[in-house]
Scaffold this motif. Structure first.
Motif, PDB file in Angstrom:
ATOM      1  N   MET A   1       7.575 -41.186  -4.566  1.00 25.97           N
ATOM      2  CA  MET A   1       8.424 -41.298  -5.748  1.00 25.97           C
ATOM      3  C   MET A   1       9.265 -42.564  -5.629  1.00 25.97           C
ATOM      4  O   MET A   1      10.096 -42.671  -4.728  1.00 25.97           O
ATOM      5  CB  MET A   1       9.335 -40.072  -5.851  1.00 25.97           C
ATOM      6  CG  MET A   1      10.292 -40.100  -7.011  1.00 25.97           C
ATOM      7  SD  MET A   1       9.433 -40.010  -8.577  1.00 25.97           S
ATOM      8  CE  MET A   1      10.743 -40.477  -9.687  1.00 25.97           C
ATOM      9  N   PRO A   2       9.061 -43.572  -6.468  1.00 18.53           N
ATOM     10  CA  PRO A   2       9.821 -44.822  -6.331  1.00 18.53           C
ATOM     11  C   PRO A   2      11.236 -44.672  -6.861  1.00 18.53           C
ATOM     12  O   PRO A   2      11.556 -45.010  -7.999  1.00 18.53           O
ATOM     13  CB  PRO A   2       9.000 -45.804  -7.181  1.00 18.53           C
ATOM     14  CG  PRO A   2       8.348 -44.950  -8.202  1.00 18.53           C
ATOM     15  CD  PRO A   2       8.071 -43.628  -7.542  1.00 18.53           C
ATOM     16  N   GLU A 192       9.989 -42.193 -21.304  1.00 15.62           N
ATOM     17  CA  GLU A 192      10.483 -41.177 -22.216  1.00 15.62           C
ATOM     18  C   GLU A 192       9.452 -40.082 -22.487  1.00 15.62           C
ATOM     19  O   GLU A 192       9.812 -38.934 -22.725  1.00 15.62           O
ATOM     20  CB  GLU A 192      10.900 -41.826 -23.539  1.00 15.62           C
ATOM     21  CG  GLU A 192      12.307 -42.424 -23.510  1.00 15.62           C
ATOM     22  CD  GLU A 192      13.359 -41.325 -23.429  1.00 15.62           C
ATOM     23  OE1 GLU A 192      13.488 -40.553 -24.388  1.00 15.62           O
ATOM     24  OE2 GLU A 192      14.023 -41.234 -22.376  1.00 15.62           O
ATOM     25  N   HIS A 193       8.156 -40.426 -22.479  1.00 11.78           N
ATOM     26  CA  HIS A 193       7.144 -39.421 -22.773  1.00 11.78           C
ATOM     27  C   HIS A 193       6.690 -38.664 -21.527  1.00 11.78           C
ATOM     28  O   HIS A 193       5.805 -37.808 -21.613  1.00 11.78           O
ATOM     29  CB  HIS A 193       5.930 -40.053 -23.463  1.00 11.78           C
ATOM     30  CG  HIS A 193       5.161 -40.998 -22.593  1.00 11.78           C
ATOM     31  ND1 HIS A 193       5.526 -42.305 -22.407  1.00 11.78           N
ATOM     32  CD2 HIS A 193       4.037 -40.815 -21.846  1.00 11.78           C
ATOM     33  CE1 HIS A 193       4.662 -42.890 -21.593  1.00 11.78           C
ATOM     34  NE2 HIS A 193       3.741 -42.013 -21.236  1.00 11.78           N
ATOM     35  N   SER A 194       7.276 -38.960 -20.373  1.00 14.10           N
ATOM     36  CA  SER A 194       6.937 -38.238 -19.155  1.00 14.10           C
ATOM     37  C   SER A 194       7.388 -36.785 -19.255  1.00 14.10           C
ATOM     38  O   SER A 194       8.458 -36.494 -19.808  1.00 14.10           O
ATOM     39  CB  SER A 194       7.615 -38.903 -17.948  1.00 14.10           C
ATOM     40  OG  SER A 194       7.481 -38.099 -16.795  1.00 14.10           O
ATOM     41  N   PRO A 195       6.609 -35.838 -18.723  1.00 15.75           N
ATOM     42  CA  PRO A 195       7.003 -34.425 -18.781  1.00 15.75           C
ATOM     43  C   PRO A 195       8.118 -34.044 -17.803  1.00 15.75           C
ATOM     44  O   PRO A 195       8.504 -32.877 -17.736  1.00 15.75           O
ATOM     45  CB  PRO A 195       5.706 -33.690 -18.454  1.00 15.75           C
ATOM     46  CG  PRO A 195       4.909 -34.659 -17.665  1.00 15.75           C
ATOM     47  CD  PRO A 195       5.250 -36.019 -18.169  1.00 15.75           C
ATOM     48  N   ARG A 199      16.096 -36.897 -13.154  1.00 15.14           N
ATOM     49  CA  ARG A 199      17.093 -35.819 -13.005  1.00 15.14           C
ATOM     50  C   ARG A 199      16.482 -34.572 -12.381  1.00 15.14           C
ATOM     51  O   ARG A 199      17.198 -33.734 -11.821  1.00 15.14           O
ATOM     52  CB  ARG A 199      17.677 -35.459 -14.368  1.00 15.14           C
ATOM     53  CG  ARG A 199      18.453 -36.590 -15.033  1.00 15.14           C
ATOM     54  CD  ARG A 199      19.062 -36.111 -16.335  1.00 15.14           C
ATOM     55  NE  ARG A 199      19.596 -37.238 -17.109  1.00 15.14           N
ATOM     56  CZ  ARG A 199      20.243 -37.105 -18.258  1.00 15.14           C
ATOM     57  NH1 ARG A 199      20.433 -35.894 -18.760  1.00 15.14           N
ATOM     58  NH2 ARG A 199      20.689 -38.158 -18.899  1.00 15.14           N
ATOM     59  N   ASP A 200      15.169 -34.431 -12.533  1.00 16.58           N
ATOM     60  CA  ASP A 200      14.486 -33.244 -12.016  1.00 16.58           C
ATOM     61  C   ASP A 200      14.127 -33.362 -10.537  1.00 16.58           C
ATOM     62  O   ASP A 200      13.745 -32.366  -9.913  1.00 16.58           O
ATOM     63  CB  ASP A 200      13.210 -32.990 -12.823  1.00 16.58           C
ATOM     64  CG  ASP A 200      13.482 -32.790 -14.304  1.00 16.58           C
ATOM     65  OD1 ASP A 200      14.431 -32.056 -14.631  1.00 16.58           O
ATOM     66  OD2 ASP A 200      12.745 -33.367 -15.133  1.00 16.58           O
ATOM     67  N   ILE A 201      14.197 -34.572  -9.997  1.00 17.96           N
ATOM     68  CA  ILE A 201      13.823 -34.803  -8.604  1.00 17.96           C
ATOM     69  C   ILE A 201      15.022 -34.497  -7.710  1.00 17.96           C
ATOM     70  O   ILE A 201      16.096 -35.092  -7.859  1.00 17.96           O
ATOM     71  CB  ILE A 201      13.365 -36.253  -8.382  1.00 17.96           C
ATOM     72  CG1 ILE A 201      12.213 -36.612  -9.330  1.00 17.96           C
ATOM     73  CG2 ILE A 201      12.963 -36.473  -6.920  1.00 17.96           C
ATOM     74  CD1 ILE A 201      10.969 -35.801  -9.146  1.00 17.96           C
ATOM     75  N   PHE A 250      10.624 -30.855  -6.329  1.00 19.12           N
ATOM     76  CA  PHE A 250      10.513 -30.801  -7.777  1.00 19.12           C
ATOM     77  C   PHE A 250      10.055 -29.409  -8.161  1.00 19.12           C
ATOM     78  O   PHE A 250       9.080 -28.892  -7.605  1.00 19.12           O
ATOM     79  CB  PHE A 250       9.517 -31.853  -8.290  1.00 19.12           C
ATOM     80  CG  PHE A 250       9.175 -31.706  -9.756  1.00 19.12           C
ATOM     81  CD1 PHE A 250      10.108 -32.006 -10.727  1.00 19.12           C
ATOM     82  CD2 PHE A 250       7.923 -31.252 -10.146  1.00 19.12           C
ATOM     83  CE1 PHE A 250       9.798 -31.854 -12.078  1.00 19.12           C
ATOM     84  CE2 PHE A 250       7.604 -31.105 -11.491  1.00 19.12           C
ATOM     85  CZ  PHE A 250       8.548 -31.406 -12.460  1.00 19.12           C
ATOM     86  N   SER A 251      10.740 -28.773  -9.105  1.00 22.29           N
ATOM     87  CA  SER A 251      10.379 -27.420  -9.519  1.00 22.29           C
ATOM     88  C   SER A 251       9.361 -27.453 -10.653  1.00 22.29           C
ATOM     89  O   SER A 251       9.534 -28.200 -11.626  1.00 22.29           O
ATOM     90  CB  SER A 251      11.632 -26.653  -9.976  1.00 22.29           C
ATOM     91  OG  SER A 251      11.256 -25.391 -10.524  1.00 22.29           O
ATOM     92  N   ILE A 252       8.343 -26.616 -10.537  1.00 25.94           N
ATOM     93  CA  ILE A 252       7.363 -26.503 -11.606  1.00 25.94           C
ATOM     94  C   ILE A 252       8.029 -26.032 -12.897  1.00 25.94           C
ATOM     95  O   ILE A 252       7.562 -26.319 -14.004  1.00 25.94           O
ATOM     96  CB  ILE A 252       6.224 -25.548 -11.189  1.00 25.94           C
ATOM     97  CG1 ILE A 252       5.006 -25.721 -12.098  1.00 25.94           C
ATOM     98  CG2 ILE A 252       6.691 -24.102 -11.143  1.00 25.94           C
ATOM     99  CD1 ILE A 252       3.768 -24.974 -11.649  1.00 25.94           C
ATOM    100  N   HIS A 253       9.165 -25.334 -12.760  1.00 23.98           N
ATOM    101  CA  HIS A 253       9.887 -24.838 -13.930  1.00 23.98           C
ATOM    102  C   HIS A 253      10.599 -25.965 -14.687  1.00 23.98           C
ATOM    103  O   HIS A 253      11.063 -25.747 -15.810  1.00 23.98           O
ATOM    104  CB  HIS A 253      10.889 -23.766 -13.515  1.00 23.98           C
ATOM    105  CG  HIS A 253      10.267 -22.612 -12.783  1.00 23.98           C
ATOM    106  ND1 HIS A 253       9.330 -21.780 -13.350  1.00 23.98           N
ATOM    107  CD2 HIS A 253      10.437 -22.166 -11.509  1.00 23.98           C
ATOM    108  CE1 HIS A 253       8.948 -20.870 -12.469  1.00 23.98           C
ATOM    109  NE2 HIS A 253       9.597 -21.086 -11.349  1.00 23.98           N
TER     110      HIS A 253
END
Length: 386
Positions: A1-2, A192-195, A199-201, A250-253
């Motif tokens: 993850m960069p 922006e189009h990333s799922p 913040r999720d990392i 990273f959570s799958i949720h």
């Protein structure tokens, strides 16, 4: 993850004098990938990280192959893997090729008596059951149900489990695991189009620094063998580091599904990639909203890749008789698709609560002896009309 991260104390400039309060030098270590061309971290130790006192026993943990050339679709009942006390002993390789190994584990106990380092592969641990703490030389991460833990190759770690009921789905990768490049701009930022986004990392938040000498057992995996080494300093003696190469969660949720008017192909679920396989997350989502849409996936030919699906939770619309912990293998060379009745059942449905992890490999996977112990030998005939 960069994504740049720093923890603890570091000097103003790298490769310069960094002294302890008593005037002696901390030991700097470059922790990198792909020679000096990939992501790296500079860490600083209380003691030299090179102090080997003894090399003890060496033994093979190579997967034992049962099927080398396979065209048969399989279902493996993953929760039939019996729990074992030791973390390494509990890891059962089910599928493997020269690029990756897919492992199931049901460890009862935390790693307390040794430290572990995999020099062969990055490890992606998916937490199906259990909570606890991943402890590493670059800091700690709490984990829970649904978490992916990405542990770079060469990272020394232990795992603390809160209970004895733990189930892990593990992918070992012999090439670095990254987030999909199509979701990153040329600066490395998630688009922006990333799922998911930065913040999720979850990055290491708690650095353990043990200024301790003694006998510390390190079990190192190299070329599918475990080599036991005794080090003179505690492996968790890092006072600080900075860089891009570190474990993260990273959570799958936290994966936000991409949906459309008609059925979307598997790449919209992609979460991680390597040069040899991809990992996708199938999460609860709204179904297609075209008035004549068919939510069930269409039949498609596996010509270039083996498809592995690990079922985590929910109702799996496209399959019959699937339970949590099951693994399906659909090998390259033949088509696969929904089970009989699944297409009609899907029409008119508004959404799915399924949760699953998919691994698509570009080289064929071999089935191991451990995998065959879990196999449903009749699965390949389950598409027949009875």
């Amino acid at each position: 993850m960069p994504l740049y991260h720093t923890l603890g104390k570091i000097p103003h400039k790298r490769h310069t004098q960094f002294r302890k309060p008593d005037g002696t030098l901390y030991s700097e270590q470059l922790f990198g990938t792909i020679g000096f061309d990939g992501m790296y971290t500079n860490m600083y130790h209380e003691h030299r990280p090179t102090m080997v006192k003894e090399i003890k026993k060496q033994y093979s943990v190579a997967p034992k192959i049962a099927l080398e050339n396979n065209l048969k679709s399989y279902r493996f009942k993953g929760f039939q893997v019996k729990p074992e006390d030791d973390y390494l002993d509990s890891r059962k390789a089910v599928l493997t090729n020269s690029d990756c190994t897919i492992i199931l584990a049901a460890p009862r106990h935390s790693i307390k008596d040794y430290f572990y380092k995999n020099t062969d592969a990055d490890e992606l641990l998916f937490i199906h059951k259990g909570t606890g703490k991943l402890r590493t030389q670059l800091g700690n991460l709490d984990f829970k149900y649904g978490d992916y833990l990405l542990i770079p190759r060469g990272m020394i770690y232990q795992i603390d489990f809160d209970t004895e009921d733990n189930r892990l789905f593990i992918v070992e990768s012999r090439s670095p695991i990254y987030t999909p490049k199509r979701y990153r701009n040329h600066f490395g930022q998630l688009l922006e189009h990333s799922p998911f986004c930065e913040r999720d990392i979850r990055r290491p938040y708690e650095l353990e620094t043990h200024d301790q000498l003694g006998d510390f057992l390190l079990k190192v995996k190299k070329k599918d063998e475990i080599i036991e080494m005794v080090y003179a300093a505690h492996p968790f003696d890092v006072v600080g580091y900075d860089g891009y190469n570190y474990p993260y969660a990273f959570s799958i949720h936290d994966f936000e599904p991409i949906t459309g008017r008609i059925h979307q192909p598997p790449p919209v679920h992609q979460t991680f990639e390597t040069n040899a396989f991809v990992v996708c997350s199938f999460c609860p989502r709204l179904y297609d909203y075209h008035p004549e849409s068919i939510p069930a996936p269409y039949n498609h030919s596996n010509i270039d890749s083996d498809e592995v699906l690990y079922y985590v939770d929910g109702d799996f619309m496209s399959r019959n008789d699937i339970e949590e912990g099951h693994i399906s293998l659909h090998p390259a060379g033949i088509p696969h698709g929904p089970h009989p009745g699944a297409v009609e059942r899907s029409i008119g449905k508004k959404g799915s609560d399924e949760l699953a992890v998919m691994v698509d490999t570009f080289k064929p996977l071999m089935v191991t002896e451990e995998g065959m112990k879990l196999s449903d030998e009749s699965y390949h005939t389950s598409w027949l009309d009875h």
